[in-house]
Scaffold this active site. Structure first.
Site, PDB file in Angstrom:
ATOM      1  N   HIS A 250      38.085 -46.752 -63.303  1.00 24.21           N
ATOM      2  CA  HIS A 250      37.373 -46.875 -64.569  1.00 24.21           C
ATOM      3  C   HIS A 250      37.024 -48.355 -64.775  1.00 24.21           C
ATOM      4  CE1 HIS A 250      37.319 -47.398 -69.012  1.00 24.21           C
ATOM      5  NE2 HIS A 250      36.562 -46.330 -68.911  1.00 24.21           N
TER       6      HIS A 250
ATOM      7  N   SER B   3      37.616 -50.483 -66.841  1.00 27.88           N
ATOM      8  CA  SER B   3      38.640 -51.385 -67.371  1.00 27.88           C
ATOM      9  C   SER B   3      39.726 -51.687 -66.335  1.00 27.88           C
ATOM     10  CB  SER B   3      39.310 -50.738 -68.586  1.00 27.88           C
ATOM     11  OG  SER B   3      39.952 -49.531 -68.194  1.00 27.88           O
ATOM     12  N   LYS B   4      39.703 -51.017 -65.196  1.00 27.56           N
ATOM     13  CA  LYS B   4      40.818 -51.146 -64.259  1.00 27.56           C
ATOM     14  C   LYS B   4      40.616 -52.310 -63.278  1.00 27.56           C
ATOM     15  CE  LYS B   4      43.058 -47.917 -66.283  1.00 27.56           C
ATOM     16  NZ  LYS B   4      43.002 -46.484 -66.154  1.00 27.56           N
ATOM     17  N   THR B   5      41.609 -52.579 -62.448  1.00 28.54           N
ATOM     18  CA  THR B   5      41.611 -53.768 -61.587  1.00 28.54           C
ATOM     19  C   THR B   5      40.366 -53.837 -60.700  1.00 28.54           C
ATOM     20  OG1 THR B   5      44.002 -53.781 -61.615  1.00 28.54           O
ATOM     21  CG2 THR B   5      42.948 -55.053 -59.849  1.00 28.54           C
ATOM     22  N   ILE B   6      40.021 -52.724 -60.031  1.00 32.07           N
ATOM     23  CA  ILE B   6      38.701 -52.643 -59.398  1.00 32.07           C
ATOM     24  C   ILE B   6      37.989 -51.434 -59.993  1.00 32.07           C
ATOM     25  CG2 ILE B   6      39.454 -53.779 -57.258  1.00 32.07           C
ATOM     26  CD1 ILE B   6      39.192 -51.053 -55.835  1.00 32.07           C
TER      27      ILE B   6
END
Ligand SMILES: *Cc1c(COP(=O)(O)O)cnc(C)c1O
Length: 385
Positions: A193, A195-198
């Site tokens: 998603h 908002s996630k790290t990748i």
């Protein structure tokens, strides 16, 4: 104040500090452009195959299946395990809704345990006490990039014959005694998603070393058609279709090539917060014992309860500084969705009441981090301790 809201220029000290945003470079644009132009017909799936292979190698597992979301990856895995109505799955009360919702999709019952204040992840002693005749699995969520106590969970689950599932959606890059989280259970899931790290926009990954589960996930995610079945269009069961597109996988390939840089930057943000707040006894940041390397997905500050800060005081202070800060996940038992009673004597509640998610992103500047730190300082001075 009637002054116009200042425009967000790169070095405007009043510009909004967002909670998170991805790091997108020419590499991502090039790969996605290539996929959009070429990844069709004979070449369809080439980026998906490449992303799955690279991701499996990175995490250190045999098998990876790219999915349309982390939620979908978890649903696939629970179906592949054969969970059915009446089965119980144990998970932490502190969780994003995406961890519990798939349990209900397969008709199983979520059983909530409190979190351990040392990890903010599920309390293993309470997991042990919650095991009953219908318990089939435990979902260990590595919350905010913190690691669960994997040694204790692995031995508990192998002793009791339960499937250990890792929700590593928030913990790409976190290691436990040098091993990547997500790679240590029956299966693990990740989220891409925005908002996630990748990120791949929306997307997820299912990973495992178990050949049988892998075959089941592949078939379920192919509308129930067995891989390599010569009969075309012949589903053997009702499955799901939570597949990732080549366009998204191309983006994922670029992000994964840049993962070391992305993690270095994310860890630098957490490190700067840690260093600045090290001398203040009344605040704590994400736990990071020496056997854990933190993926630093989301820094979170916990204020000492004795400061007696309210949510209004905390969030107003960040809002006034034009910083996007968010609440810690609410205990799922408080939502009224699972027939549970809200308890207030839990760590899941107590930590939630005194915590704030802090901004962290690859391009975050030091002056932006310092604005966040200044708000935390001012709140510790406001408090009543
Ligand atoms: C983000 C997230 C997921 C799943 O995410 P999707 O939005 O479905 O990709 C699952 N569990 C946790 C803990 C998450 O934070």
């Amino acid at each position: 104040m009637n002054a116009p809201v200042p425009l967000a220029s790169a070095h405007n000290r009043f510009a909004r500090v967002v909670l998170s945003k991805p790091s997108i470079t020419d590499l991502e644009l090039r790969y996605v452009g290539d996929a959009a132009a070429n990844a069709w017909g004979e070449s369809c799936y080439q980026w998906i195959n490449r992303f799955e292979a690279a991701f499996a190698r990175y995490v250190g597992v045999k098998y990876a299946v790219a999915t349309s979301s982390g939620t979908g990856a978890l649903h696939l895995g629970l179906m592949a395990l054969g969970l059915k109505p009446g089965d119980e799955v144990i998970l932490a009360d502190t969780n994003w809704i995406a961890t519990v919702a798939p349990i209900t999709y397969v008709g199983a019952k979520p059983v909530f345990v409190d979190i351990d204040p040392d990890t903010w992840c599920l309390d293993v002693a309470q997991v042990r006490q919650s095991i009953g005749p219908r318990t089939r699995a435990v979902i260990a969520t590595h919350l905010y990039g913190n690691a669960c106590d994997m040694d204790a969970l692995r031995s508990l689950c192998s002793d009791t014959g339960l499937a250990l599932i890792e929700d590593a959606a928030e913990a790409l890059g976190t290691t436990w005694h040098g091993q990547m989280v997500g790679s240590m259970g029956a299966f693990g899931i990740f989220s891409f998603h925005g908002s996630k790290t990748i990120t791949t926009g929306e997307g997820g990954m299912w990973v495992s070393d178990d050949a049988g589960l892998y075959a089941a996930v592949r078939q379920i995610n192919n509308h129930g058609r067995a891989i390599g079945d010569g009969r075309q269009f012949w589903p053997e069961r009702i499955g799901l279709k939570y597949r990732m597109s080549d366009l998204q996988a191309a983006m994922g390939c670029a992000q994964l090539e840049r993962i070391d840089f992305i993690l270095e930057k994310k860890r630098a943000v957490l490190a700067r917060y840690r260093e600045a707040l090290a001398g203040i006894d009344s605040v704590r940041l994400n736990p990071e014992p020496h056997w854990v390397r933190h993926g630093a997905w989301m820094p979170n500050v916990v204020f000492d309860a004795r400061l007696d800060l309210t949510h209004a005081q905390m969030f107003d202070a960040f809002r006034e500084a034009n910083i996007d800060a968010r609440p810690f996940f609410w205990p799922l038992t408080h939502l009224g969705l699972f027939g549970t009673e809200a308890r207030f004597d839990t760590w899941a509640w107590k930590i939630q009441q005194h915590s704030v998610n802090l901004p962290s992103f690859v391009d975050m500047r030091e002056d932006e981090m310092d604005r966040v730190i200044d708000v935390i300082y001012s709140l510790t001075e406001q408090g009543g301790a």
